[in-house]
Design a protein around this motif. Structure first.
Motif, PDB file in Angstrom:
ATOM      1  N   UNK A   1       0.831  -1.212   0.000  1.00  0.00           N
ATOM      2  CA  UNK A   1       0.000   0.000   0.000  1.00  0.00           C
ATOM      3  C   UNK A   1       0.862   1.257   0.000  1.00  0.00           C
ATOM      4  N   UNK A   2       1.928   1.233   0.769  1.00  0.00           N
ATOM      5  CA  UNK A   2       2.842   2.381   0.793  1.00  0.00           C
ATOM      6  C   UNK A   2       3.393   2.635  -0.611  1.00  0.00           C
ATOM      7  N   UNK A   3       3.786   1.565  -1.315  1.00  0.00           N
ATOM      8  CA  UNK A   3       4.312   1.697  -2.671  1.00  0.00           C
ATOM      9  C   UNK A   3       3.230   2.184  -3.638  1.00  0.00           C
ATOM     10  N   UNK A   4       2.016   1.641  -3.513  1.00  0.00           N
ATOM     11  CA  UNK A   4       0.922   2.068  -4.389  1.00  0.00           C
ATOM     12  C   UNK A   4       0.641   3.554  -4.210  1.00  0.00           C
ATOM     13  N   UNK A   5       0.632   3.999  -2.958  1.00  0.00           N
ATOM     14  CA  UNK A   5       0.434   5.433  -2.698  1.00  0.00           C
ATOM     15  C   UNK A   5       1.533   6.257  -3.366  1.00  0.00           C
ATOM     16  N   UNK A   6       2.766   5.814  -3.223  1.00  0.00           N
ATOM     17  CA  UNK A   6       3.879   6.537  -3.841  1.00  0.00           C
ATOM     18  C   UNK A   6       3.711   6.574  -5.360  1.00  0.00           C
ATOM     19  N   UNK A   7       3.196   5.498  -5.959  1.00  0.00           N
ATOM     20  CA  UNK A   7       2.963   5.475  -7.408  1.00  0.00           C
ATOM     21  C   UNK A   7       1.975   6.556  -7.842  1.00  0.00           C
ATOM     22  N   UNK A   8       1.014   6.883  -6.959  1.00  0.00           N
ATOM     23  CA  UNK A   8       0.016   7.914  -7.265  1.00  0.00           C
ATOM     24  C   UNK A   8       0.385   9.269  -6.679  1.00  0.00           C
ATOM     25  N   UNK A   9       1.601   9.392  -6.177  1.00  0.00           N
ATOM     26  CA  UNK A   9       2.084  10.615  -5.526  1.00  0.00           C
ATOM     27  C   UNK A   9       1.234  10.971  -4.303  1.00  0.00           C
ATOM     28  N   UNK A  10       0.867   9.928  -3.561  1.00  0.00           N
ATOM     29  CA  UNK A  10       0.129  10.064  -2.311  1.00  0.00           C
ATOM     30  C   UNK A  10       0.990   9.487  -1.198  1.00  0.00           C
ATOM     31  N   UNK A  11       0.522   9.594   0.028  1.00  0.00           N
ATOM     32  CA  UNK A  11       1.208   8.928   1.131  1.00  0.00           C
ATOM     33  C   UNK A  11       0.166   8.239   1.992  1.00  0.00           C
ATOM     34  N   UNK A  12       0.615   7.299   2.803  1.00  0.00           N
ATOM     35  CA  UNK A  12      -0.294   6.693   3.759  1.00  0.00           C
ATOM     36  C   UNK A  12      -0.753   7.759   4.745  1.00  0.00           C
ATOM     37  N   UNK A  13      -1.879   7.530   5.358  1.00  0.00           N
ATOM     38  CA  UNK A  13      -2.527   8.503   6.232  1.00  0.00           C
ATOM     39  C   UNK A  13      -1.731   8.796   7.491  1.00  0.00           C
ATOM     40  N   UNK A  14      -1.610  10.090   7.788  1.00  0.00           N
ATOM     41  CA  UNK A  14      -1.074  10.544   9.067  1.00  0.00           C
ATOM     42  C   UNK A  14      -2.183  11.344   9.746  1.00  0.00           C
ATOM     43  N   UNK A  15      -2.562  10.917  10.944  1.00  0.00           N
ATOM     44  CA  UNK A  15      -3.641  11.569  11.692  1.00  0.00           C
ATOM     45  C   UNK A  15      -3.018  12.547  12.671  1.00  0.00           C
ATOM     46  N   UNK A  16      -3.405  13.819  12.551  1.00  0.00           N
ATOM     47  CA  UNK A  16      -2.749  14.874  13.329  1.00  0.00           C
ATOM     48  C   UNK A  16      -3.297  15.101  14.731  1.00  0.00           C
ATOM     49  N   UNK A  17      -4.604  14.855  14.945  1.00  0.00           N
ATOM     50  CA  UNK A  17      -5.164  15.148  16.260  1.00  0.00           C
ATOM     51  C   UNK A  17      -6.402  14.293  16.526  1.00  0.00           C
ATOM     52  N   UNK A  18      -6.926  14.418  17.742  1.00  0.00           N
ATOM     53  CA  UNK A  18      -8.079  13.615  18.165  1.00  0.00           C
ATOM     54  C   UNK A  18      -9.324  13.904  17.334  1.00  0.00           C
ATOM     55  N   UNK A  19      -9.539  15.171  16.952  1.00  0.00           N
ATOM     56  CA  UNK A  19     -10.713  15.516  16.145  1.00  0.00           C
ATOM     57  C   UNK A  19     -10.671  14.812  14.793  1.00  0.00           C
ATOM     58  N   UNK A  20      -9.519  14.812  14.173  1.00  0.00           N
ATOM     59  CA  UNK A  20      -9.366  14.138  12.889  1.00  0.00           C
ATOM     60  C   UNK A  20      -9.572  12.631  13.063  1.00  0.00           C
ATOM     61  N   UNK A  21      -9.043  12.069  14.126  1.00  0.00           N
ATOM     62  CA  UNK A  21      -9.212  10.640  14.399  1.00  0.00           C
ATOM     63  C   UNK A  21     -10.690  10.295  14.548  1.00  0.00           C
ATOM     64  N   UNK A  22     -11.416  11.085  15.325  1.00  0.00           N
ATOM     65  CA  UNK A  22     -12.848  10.829  15.531  1.00  0.00           C
ATOM     66  C   UNK A  22     -13.608  10.934  14.211  1.00  0.00           C
ATOM     67  N   UNK A  23     -13.294  11.937  13.413  1.00  0.00           N
ATOM     68  CA  UNK A  23     -13.942  12.098  12.114  1.00  0.00           C
ATOM     69  C   UNK A  23     -13.691  10.883  11.225  1.00  0.00           C
ATOM     70  N   UNK A  24     -12.445  10.452  11.156  1.00  0.00           N
ATOM     71  CA  UNK A  24     -12.095   9.322  10.284  1.00  0.00           C
ATOM     72  C   UNK A  24     -12.712   8.015  10.764  1.00  0.00           C
TER      73      UNK A  24
END
Length: 133
Positions: free
Chosen positions: A78-101
């Motif tokens: 998945x990490x490689x596939x994301x790199x192929x699409x110029x994306x990255x795996x998800x990084x969650x910055x805070x509790x609000x974002x975690x709850x939303x996701x």
């Protein structure tokens, strides 16, 4: 005493009306969010990488946009596939974002950019920053 009961009953009615308006707004936002999610489903032409199309969903929250690629892979795959699409795996910055996701995805269905560093004995994000969650 009767006057006191009337006042309490009126306050209770007013609070019920306030809650009802808030619930209606919340239900409206959830419906709109579900509509956006269903409208953002797309298919990627990934034939250059896998020889077949891959289903992908994307949506935005605040200033971030998320892309969920539906394809059975290992974490490294998945990490490689994301790199192929110029994306990255998800990084969650805070509790609000975690709850939303957590409301957006099925549990245990997606890889994210969090891994355990055996040497340092810490969980860290894809950019090598230790997780605070």
């Amino acid at each position: 005493m009767k006057n006191d009961m009337d006042l309490k009953e009126e306050l209770l009615i007013n609070k019920t009306i306030e809650c009802s308006a808030g619930n209606n707004l919340l239900e409206s936002l959830i419906r709109e969010q579900n509509r956006w999610y269903s409208e953002t489903k797309t298919d990627l032409d990934s034939s250059q990488h896998t020889g077949r199309g891959v289903e992908r969903h994307w949506f935005c929250f605040g200033i971030k946009c998320y892309s969920f690629i539906m394809d059975r892979q290992t974490w490294s795959g998945c990490k490689q596939k994301c790199m192929n699409y110029r994306l990255s795996l998800l990084k969650i910055d805070d509790e609000d974002e975690l709850k939303f996701l957590q409301l957006q995805v099925f549990r245990n269905s997606y890889w994210i950019g969090l891994s355990y560093d055996n040497k340092r004995k810490v969980w860290e994000w894809i950019d090598n920053v230790p997780s605070k969650l």
